[in-house]
Design a protein around this motif. Structure first.
Motif, short mmCIF file in Angstrom:
data_model
loop_
_atom_site.label_atom_id
_atom_site.label_comp_id
_atom_site.label_asym_id
_atom_site.label_seq_id
_atom_site.Cartn_x
_atom_site.Cartn_y
_atom_site.Cartn_z
N THR A 107 0.86 -1.19 0.00
CA THR A 107 0.00 0.00 0.00
C THR A 107 0.89 1.24 0.00
N GLY A 148 -4.20 4.48 -2.43
CA GLY A 148 -4.56 3.07 -2.28
C GLY A 148 -6.04 2.75 -2.33
N THR A 149 -6.89 3.78 -2.32
CA THR A 149 -8.34 3.59 -2.52
C THR A 149 -8.78 4.74 -3.43
N ARG A 150 -10.04 4.72 -3.84
CA ARG A 150 -10.52 5.82 -4.71
C ARG A 150 -10.39 7.15 -3.97
N GLU A 161 -6.66 8.09 -3.47
CA GLU A 161 -5.93 8.57 -4.66
C GLU A 161 -6.34 10.01 -5.00
N GLN A 164 -9.95 5.17 4.95
CA GLN A 164 -10.42 4.34 3.84
C GLN A 164 -9.47 3.17 3.60
N LEU A 165 -8.17 3.47 3.64
CA LEU A 165 -7.17 2.42 3.38
C LEU A 165 -7.22 1.34 4.46
N GLN A 176 -10.91 -0.42 4.23
CA GLN A 176 -11.28 -1.10 2.99
C GLN A 176 -10.21 -2.09 2.52
N VAL A 177 -8.96 -1.84 2.88
CA VAL A 177 -7.89 -2.66 2.30
C VAL A 177 -7.09 -3.41 3.38
N SER A 212 -7.92 9.66 3.78
CA SER A 212 -7.25 8.64 2.97
C SER A 212 -6.90 7.41 3.83
#
Ligand code: Z5A
Length: 210
Positions: free
Chosen positions: A39, A44-46, A49, A79-80, A83-84, A76
């Motif tokens: 990452t 790393g997510t919409r 970015e 979300q990372l 979500q990830v 950011s």
């Protein structure tokens, strides 16, 4: 070794060699762990970015307020993480991150001089004490780091800051590192093979302990 996922973060000033180290770590861990993702922060997510673009792109017609920059970074990061990173760790994947929250303490706390208590509140609100399992800090002076980074091309919005800004970031990194556990500090001014060799030693020690 346990089958749980692990979160390893690489930190350091621009030009310290984080992206290069990320590939080295991925290669070295490849034989030992079932799945690896990488990452980067911001990104790393919409959402991440978009934030990355807003944070890095110089905008002569509108100054990005330091508080807005801080909030974009946490947007950011949330979300990372949600979500990830957390889903990956939950399925036993190892996550290697190019920057994480230590960067915020260094750049927004030390560089921008934003209120550290406020950063602490945001951190608790957004991350609820979620932390890397291991942080690898690539230690390089601002002078050498910037020299390496700027060889690649045009400076981004943050790279256009003064040397004094990066000296404050560097000091702040070291203040935070003193308070942290599970950190390996590597002299990143050494030639690449020496840095890679130290990374190998750090990872071997980590793998044998988990
Ligand atoms: N930022 C923030 O302010 N707050 C935050 O909370 C977060 C981020 C998360 C992200 O930029 C920006 O966001 C960053 C901080 C801010 N801004 N600045 N400035 P980025 O992701 O685009 O870039 P970066 O994180 O600053 O890293 P970088 O400039 O891409 O550098 P690097 O990844 O550390 O280095 P590299 O690309 O691996 O190596 C740089 C060059 O040096 C390259 O040509 C290599 O081949 C060479 N290299 C690498 N290692 C060596 C050794 N050992 N010897 C010689 N040459 C080497």
């Amino acid at each position: 070794m346990t089958s749980k996922g692990h979160f390893i973060v690489i930190e350091g000033l621009e030009g310290a060699g984080k992206s290069t180290a990320l590939h080295t770590i991925k290669r070295l861990l490849g034989d030992h762990v079932p799945e690896i993702i990488t990452t980067r922060e911001p990104g790393g997510t919409r959402v991440g970015e978009v934030a990355r673009h807003l944070i890095k792109e110089p905008t002569p017609d509108e100054i990005l307020d330091a508080r807005a920059e801080l909030l974009l970074l946490y947007a950011s990061r949330v979300q990372l993480v949600e979500q990830v990173i957390k889903p990956a760790l939950a399925r036993g994947c190892w996550v290697i991150g190019d920057r994480f929250e230590l960067s915020t303490w260094a750049y927004q706390g030390g560089g921008r001089k934003l209120d550290r208590e406020m950063i602490g509140h945001l951190s608790s609100f957004c991350l609820q004490n979620f932390k890397p399992d291991l942080t690898i800090f690539l230690d390089i002076s601002p002078e050498l780091g910037l020299k390496r980074a700027l060889k690649r091309g045009k400076a981004d919005r943050i790279e256009q800051e003064s040397l004094n800004f990066f000296q404050n970031v560097y000091r702040s990194y070291h203040e935070q590192l003193k308070k942290m556990n599970n950190v390996a500090i590597i002299d990143a001014s050494l030639p690449l093979p020496a840095v890679q060799n130290t990374i190998r030693q750090v990872l071997n020690a980590y793998l044998s302990a988990v």
